[in-house]
Scaffold this active site. Structure first.
Site, short mmCIF file in Angstrom:
data_model
loop_
_atom_site.label_atom_id
_atom_site.label_comp_id
_atom_site.label_asym_id
_atom_site.label_seq_id
_atom_site.Cartn_x
_atom_site.Cartn_y
_atom_site.Cartn_z
N ARG A 96 0.82 -1.20 0.00
CA ARG A 96 0.00 0.00 0.00
C ARG A 96 0.86 1.26 0.00
O ARG A 96 0.69 2.13 -0.85
CB ARG A 96 -0.91 0.02 1.24
CG ARG A 96 -1.93 -1.09 1.30
CD ARG A 96 -3.00 -0.94 0.24
NE ARG A 96 -3.70 0.33 0.33
CZ ARG A 96 -4.23 0.97 -0.71
NH1 ARG A 96 -4.09 0.48 -1.94
NH2 ARG A 96 -4.87 2.10 -0.55
N CYS A 136 2.45 6.50 10.79
CA CYS A 136 1.47 7.48 10.32
C CYS A 136 0.87 8.24 11.49
O CYS A 136 0.67 9.47 11.42
CB CYS A 136 0.37 6.80 9.50
SG CYS A 136 -0.49 5.47 10.37
N ARG A 171 -6.19 -8.83 16.90
CA ARG A 171 -6.18 -8.52 15.46
C ARG A 171 -6.58 -9.71 14.59
O ARG A 171 -6.75 -9.56 13.38
CB ARG A 171 -4.79 -8.01 15.05
CG ARG A 171 -4.45 -6.67 15.64
CD ARG A 171 -3.25 -6.05 14.98
NE ARG A 171 -2.79 -4.87 15.71
CZ ARG A 171 -1.84 -4.06 15.27
NH1 ARG A 171 -1.24 -4.31 14.12
NH2 ARG A 171 -1.47 -3.00 15.97
N GLY A 208 2.25 2.34 19.13
CA GLY A 208 3.55 2.79 19.61
C GLY A 208 3.78 4.27 19.40
O GLY A 208 4.85 4.79 19.69
#
Length: 481
Positions: free
Chosen positions: A138, A289, A334, A348
């Site tokens: 991605r 991000c 997850r 994090g």
């Protein structure tokens, strides 16, 4: 003539002006490596309607609309100057000219405002820098789109190769197709062809070699004519210095990781701590991000008010790391179906703040919830400040930061009352302050920060690569410090 006729005639007039701006913007970009901006938004390769929409959007952050009739004279003035490589914001020029009381003509004012990019002061176009993408997921494909878009005059970054593991028949065709069409970010802006015999993808005239390898040690980049390259590792497989050093092969000079780095690998958030990089540093991380989304506004708030402590809660779109349906996963939650659940998980980003903002004394905690949307996330930043303030003061400060400060490419500002996550797909800012959701009471401020965790982050990666490669050109007018 009716009022409606007047409005339509005005629209057609502005369309005509926007049409006349396109070749001027294109020529400056191709021939002089000048990127024309409007309040930090690039106008290069934009359509007539896109130019008009960008001008109208200015009212969201500056309080009033900016018309193409106001910015065209500044653009025309730029074409008469002996400009060197630079970024020039015609929105800022128009606004600063309004406030200037010296009685200068637009031509005189513009020449003075961009003097650092003209004549003897201008920097010369630098030789292009080779870039290699290791991995093509991605982030890799979005970074590729940006590199191709920014090829411009050919003097900047040049995407020379992509390194991937072989995937069987028509592997290169399938990878080119994923670059050409994206379910979230839309069609590639340009043309893509494939030369299977030579294992090459040609995108807008850029020849990109596809190299098949299972390990960094298998590749000699000089065999492909690649030299002094910056390699961008999009796999996240290696995150410490030892692992990433495997990429320092013949033809590769520096390695940039698109994930948080571990150990002594510097985590860089462009706009905040990129100037701290030492010229001889060869291994760099662009952090995450979410770190890129929260650190710039956190710095903006700490600089003005002081921050004693904070907590960030991210409501994050699901990622490929999660499962479509319930299945085994090494993480606790997850493994549960990503498109069917909200999933509490760790982040994090809070602990990474100290690496990007070492002078920040505040303790920042964090947690995350993955939610069933494919892109765009929101960080809720809850801060205890060192002094009391008001909501109006905070919003005025952040609006000004988004317009004129060195963080204006990282922080955007929006006051639209009905904004939702999909409105920010394709945003090039690291984070967008939602004015309507902001809450301030005494010394407590809660900021709601939207961010395109794919595209906005990819733009930050490119900015870091431009900086370390020496092709990050100065912006005029200079930002307020």
């Amino acid at each position: 003539m009716t009022v409606n006729d007047d409005s339509f005639t005005n629209w057609k007039h502005r369309e005509e002006i926007a049409e006349s701006m396109i070749p001027l913007i294109g020529k400056l970009h191709r021939e002089r490596d000048v990127t024309v901006l409007l309040h930090s938004r690039s106008l290069v390769n934009k359509s007539v309607v896109s130019l008009l929409k960008t001008h109208r959007f200015v009212r969201q952050i500056a309080g009033e609309e900016l018309s193409v009739t106001e910015t065209l004279p500044f653009l025309q003035a730029l074409t008469t100057l002996d400009l060197g490589p630079s970024q020039i914001d015609i929105g800022r020029l128009a606004e600063e000219y309004r406030a200037d009381d010296r009685g200068l003509s637009i031509e005189e004012f513009t020449a003075q405002a961009v003097a650092g990019a003209t004549g003897e002061n201008k920097i010369e176009c630098r030789e292009g820098r080779d870039v290699v993408l290791y991995g093509f997921g991605r982030i890799g494909r979005l970074v590729a789109r940006l590199l191709i878009e920014k090829a411009g005059s050919g003097n900047g970054l040049r995407l020379r190769a992509i390194v991937v593991r072989g995937g069987g028949d028509q592997d290169i065709v399938k990878r080119a197709s994923l670059l050409r069409r994206d379910s979230i970010h839309g069609q590639f802006q340009g043309t893509i062809t494939v030369d299977e015999a030579n294992s090459t993808i040609v995108a807008n005239g850029n020849e990109i070699k596809v190299i098949y390898a299972n390990d960094p040690s298998e590749v000699d980049y000089t065999a492909y004519g690649i030299k002094d390259a910056i390699l961008i590792d999009n796999t996240g497989k290696w995150r410490d210095r030892e692992g990433l050093s495997q990429h320092l092969r013949p033809g590769v000079d520096k390695v940039v990781l698109t994930a948080p780095g571990k150990g002594d690998v510097p985590n860089i958030v462009h706009g905040v701590n990129h100037d701290s990089l030492k010229p001889d540093e060869r291994i760099i991380s662009c952090a995450s991000c979410t770190t890129n989304a929260i650190v710039p506004p956190l710095k903006a708030m700490d600089d003005e008010y002081g921050v004693l402590r904070g907590h960030v809660e991210t409501v994050h779109s699901f990622t490929n790391d999660q499962n479509l349906l319930d299945n085994y996963h090494k993480a606790d939650r997850r493994g549960r179906s990503a498109p069917l659940n909200m999933v509490i998980t760790e982040t994090g980003a809070a602990s990474a703040v100290s690496k990007a903002l070492p002078d920040l004394k505040a303790h920042i905690t964090g947690s995350s919830i993955r939610v069933p949307v494919p892109d765009v996330s929101i960080a809720i930043l809850n801060l205890q400040l060192a002094r009391e303030t008001t909501r109006e003061e905070v919003l005025d400060h952040l609006r000004e930061v988004s317009l004129t400060s060195p963080l204006r490419r990282q922080i955007d500002f929006i006051s639209t009352p009905d904004a939702v996550s999909s409105d920010f797909i394709g945003s090039r800012h690291a984070s967008i302050v939602d004015a309507g959701a902001t809450k301030v009471e005494g010394d407590n401020a809660i900021l709601y920060l939207w961010y395109d965790n794919e595209f906005g982050y990819s733009c930050q990666v490119i900015r870091v690569v431009q900086h370390v490669s020496g092709v990050e050109y100065p912006t005029y007018p200079a930002p307020a410090v």
